[in-house]
Design a protein around this motif. Structure first.
Motif, mmCIF file in Angstrom:
data_model
loop_
_atom_site.group_PDB
_atom_site.id
_atom_site.type_symbol
_atom_site.label_atom_id
_atom_site.label_comp_id
_atom_site.label_asym_id
_atom_site.label_seq_id
_atom_site.Cartn_x
_atom_site.Cartn_y
_atom_site.Cartn_z
ATOM 1 N N SER A 301 51.017 45.890 62.276
ATOM 2 C CA SER A 301 52.417 46.008 62.473
ATOM 3 C C SER A 301 52.889 46.997 63.318
ATOM 4 N N ALA A 302 54.179 47.092 63.488
ATOM 5 C CA ALA A 302 54.663 48.032 64.553
ATOM 6 C C ALA A 302 54.423 49.510 63.910
ATOM 7 N N GLU A 303 54.369 49.697 62.517
ATOM 8 C CA GLU A 303 54.182 51.036 61.709
ATOM 9 C C GLU A 303 53.149 50.875 60.673
ATOM 10 N N PRO A 304 51.642 50.904 61.379
ATOM 11 C CA PRO A 304 50.767 50.442 60.332
ATOM 12 C C PRO A 304 50.340 51.842 59.587
ATOM 13 N N LEU A 305 50.658 53.086 59.945
ATOM 14 C CA LEU A 305 50.150 54.160 59.497
ATOM 15 C C LEU A 305 51.139 54.743 58.406
ATOM 16 N N HIS A 306 50.760 55.060 57.326
ATOM 17 C CA HIS A 306 51.426 55.778 56.166
ATOM 18 C C HIS A 306 50.881 56.860 55.559
ATOM 19 N N TYR A 307 51.197 57.203 54.333
ATOM 20 C CA TYR A 307 50.520 58.299 53.716
ATOM 21 C C TYR A 307 50.548 57.743 52.111
ATOM 22 N N TYR A 308 49.752 58.746 51.220
ATOM 23 C CA TYR A 308 49.783 58.036 49.904
ATOM 24 C C TYR A 308 49.885 59.400 49.037
ATOM 25 N N ARG A 309 50.890 59.532 48.092
ATOM 26 C CA ARG A 309 51.049 60.421 47.123
ATOM 27 C C ARG A 309 51.824 59.956 45.722
ATOM 28 N N ASP A 310 51.304 60.488 44.810
ATOM 29 C CA ASP A 310 51.975 59.904 43.411
ATOM 30 C C ASP A 310 52.203 61.098 42.672
ATOM 31 N N SER A 311 52.874 60.989 41.472
ATOM 32 C CA SER A 311 52.895 61.936 40.714
ATOM 33 C C SER A 311 52.076 62.562 39.821
ATOM 34 N N ASP A 312 50.895 61.828 39.903
ATOM 35 C CA ASP A 312 49.675 62.706 39.270
ATOM 36 C C ASP A 312 49.224 63.564 40.036
ATOM 37 N N GLY A 313 49.591 63.839 41.387
ATOM 38 C CA GLY A 313 49.239 64.951 42.314
ATOM 39 C C GLY A 313 48.020 64.212 43.211
ATOM 40 N N LEU A 314 47.774 62.977 43.322
ATOM 41 C CA LEU A 314 46.958 62.460 44.028
ATOM 42 C C LEU A 314 47.619 62.298 45.481
ATOM 43 N N GLU A 315 47.030 62.648 46.409
ATOM 44 C CA GLU A 315 47.408 62.623 47.971
ATOM 45 C C GLU A 315 46.292 62.187 48.711
ATOM 46 N N VAL A 316 46.638 61.154 49.677
ATOM 47 C CA VAL A 316 45.737 60.925 50.733
ATOM 48 C C VAL A 316 46.525 60.947 52.097
ATOM 49 N N ASP A 317 46.118 61.641 53.037
ATOM 50 C CA ASP A 317 46.688 62.006 54.246
ATOM 51 C C ASP A 317 47.315 60.773 55.197
ATOM 52 N N ALA A 318 46.400 59.837 55.317
ATOM 53 C CA ALA A 318 46.771 58.440 55.985
ATOM 54 C C ALA A 318 46.367 57.365 55.333
ATOM 55 N N VAL A 319 47.079 56.228 55.370
ATOM 56 C CA VAL A 319 46.701 54.982 55.075
ATOM 57 C C VAL A 319 47.108 53.872 55.957
ATOM 58 N N ILE A 320 46.038 53.389 56.574
ATOM 59 C CA ILE A 320 46.228 52.078 57.675
ATOM 60 C C ILE A 320 46.418 50.758 56.861
ATOM 61 N N GLY A 321 47.435 50.263 57.079
ATOM 62 C CA GLY A 321 47.624 48.817 56.428
ATOM 63 C C GLY A 321 47.813 47.760 57.588
ATOM 64 N N LEU A 322 47.129 46.644 57.544
ATOM 65 C CA LEU A 322 47.170 45.592 58.530
ATOM 66 C C LEU A 322 48.055 44.262 57.867
ATOM 67 N N ARG A 323 48.565 43.635 58.552
ATOM 68 C CA ARG A 323 49.463 42.396 58.263
ATOM 69 C C ARG A 323 48.489 41.527 57.241
ATOM 70 N N ASP A 324 47.220 41.344 57.293
ATOM 71 C CA ASP A 324 46.390 40.478 56.714
ATOM 72 C C ASP A 324 45.970 41.091 55.133
ATOM 73 N N GLY A 325 46.667 42.225 54.831
ATOM 74 C CA GLY A 325 46.159 43.127 53.634
ATOM 75 C C GLY A 325 45.092 43.816 53.704
ATOM 76 N N ARG A 326 44.476 43.933 54.635
ATOM 77 C CA ARG A 326 43.284 45.107 54.888
ATOM 78 C C ARG A 326 43.813 46.247 54.756
ATOM 79 N N TRP A 327 43.366 47.381 54.327
ATOM 80 C CA TRP A 327 43.754 48.654 54.450
ATOM 81 C C TRP A 327 42.708 49.524 54.176
ATOM 82 N N ALA A 328 42.930 50.977 54.964
ATOM 83 C CA ALA A 328 42.027 51.913 54.725
ATOM 84 C C ALA A 328 42.583 53.205 54.492
#
Length: 395
Positions: A301-328
């Protein structure tokens, strides 16, 4: 913003109107159609200085006699939207340009392809990357005009900031000194998803009320985004059923890591002497390159790069998501000593996603830790993740 957009556009064009110059601008303001005169493909450089050009182009491309690709519009700032009457949807495609990646400057071999990783293709590589060249890359940046310079020369970015805060920001009705303080605060809070109230206090923004202070700070950030100085990265909307609340407030990175380094008055040697700051700016460098490579992926997509953080303290610096549902998911660490910690975070995120039976994609296409210093680009079978020096990664 000095990233080579005009040079790139001219390599595809037959003619050009430079609207940023006084003569063409004076002609185009009363009659925007004059900016469209020329052999096609025709470049209209800095079109935002005469916003009516956008609607003129939109109207012209509606004609069946105008083939696709007739006009290339370049701009280093967003125009006043009130002066543009049509979005351009279905007629004008937008392409965001970045400064050069490490692969483009030749600092990265690009032997590990991000697209290949999504397809399950990987070959281990001997890298033997040390930190000194990365410190130089962070401070020098990916500016095309500086690619042949042998060393870090801070005066170039000093002149860029002078033009930004003395000219461009005042044109938007904001004081340049105040905006510089906001930019400096963003550099100090790099990648932290800082609250507006935190930035306001750090930048010493004051107004008639707390709400007015927040609004004034937001106006500065919006102006800096419209001038492409900073880029927001939003939180990943993970397919997770969990009591842990997701944090989706945007993180803000600079369009090039050298911009943050310059605001902080950092030299390569100071980076090498300050591991914590080096880690923050290396994260910015990695996010910069991952964004470039991710947007080039098939199905991105135009903006495929994100990050992950939740209230449990888990953080991952980058998450790449594609239109077909694949992610990394991708963790970023300066040195190999932090890799075990990063692998643990990746494993936690995979388990959380897999715990949702309704998730369409319960497993990522791959997981990776991107590091600064490292001997090898390799696969860790026990952790089911790749460890990749940034200087081995490419599109």
């Amino acid at each position: 913003m000095w990233c080579g957009k005009t040079w790139t556009s001219l390599s595809f064009a037959e003619s050009v109107t430079r609207t940023g110059l006084s003569g063409p601008q004076a002609a185009a303001k009363p009659d925007p159609a004059t900016a469209l005169i020329g052999t096609r493909p025709h470049v209209i450089d800095e079109w935002q200085d005469v916003p009516a050009i956008w609607d003129e182009v939109r109207s012209t491309v509606d004609s069946p006699r105008t083939p696709p690709g007739s006009f290339i519009l370049t701009g280093s700032a967003e125009p006043n939207k009130a002066k543009v009457h049509h979005s351009g949807a279905g007629r004008i495609a937008k392409l965001r340009m970045s400064t050069m990646s490490l692969q483009e400057t030749g600092t990265s071999s690009g032997l590990v392809s991000l697209a290949g990783l999504f397809e399950g293709k990987f070959e281990p590589q001997l890298v033997q990357q040390h930190l000194d060249p990365l410190a130089e890359s962070i401070c020098k940046g990916g500016w095309p005009a500086l690619i042949d310079r042998e060393s870090f020369e801070p005066e170039y970015l000093d002149s860029y900031f002078a033009a930004l805060f003395d000219v461009s920001i005042p044109r938007k009705g904001l004081p340049g000194t105040e905006s510089r303080n906001v930019a400096l605060s963003l550099a100090r809070n790099l990648g932290a998803a800082a609250k507006l109230s935190t930035i306001a206090a750090d930048a010493r923004i004051t107004a008639s009320s707390t709400r007015a202070t927040i609004e004034r700070t937001a106006a500065h950030i919006q102006a800096l985004e419209s001038l492409y100085l900073i880029e927001p990265i939003t939180g990943w909307d993970a397919p997770i059923r969990s009591k842990s609340r997701l944090r989706t407030k945007p993180k803000r990175y600079f369009a090039d890591p050298s911009l943050a380094a310059s605001l902080l008055q950092i030299t390569p040697q100071r980076l090498l002497d300050n591991g914590q700051l080096f880690g923050l700016l290396f994260e910015s460098l990695a996010i910069h390159d991952l964004g470039i490579y991710a947007r080039a992926l098939p199905g991105a997509s135009a903006e495929p790069l994100h990050y992950y953080r939740d209230s449990d303290g888990l953080e991952v610096d980058a998450v790449i998501g594609l239109r077909d549902g694949r992610w990394a998911p991708i963790a970023i660490k300066l040195g190999e000593n932090k890799v075990p910690e990063a692998l643990a975070s990746l494993s936690r995120l995979r388990r959380k996603v897999a715990a949702n039976p309704a998730a369409r994609n319960s497993r990522p296409a791959f997981s990776a830790v991107v590091v600064g210093a490292g001997e090898y680009a390799r696969y860790d079978a026990q952790a089911d993740a790749y460890i990749l020096p940034l200087t081995a990664l490419g599109a």
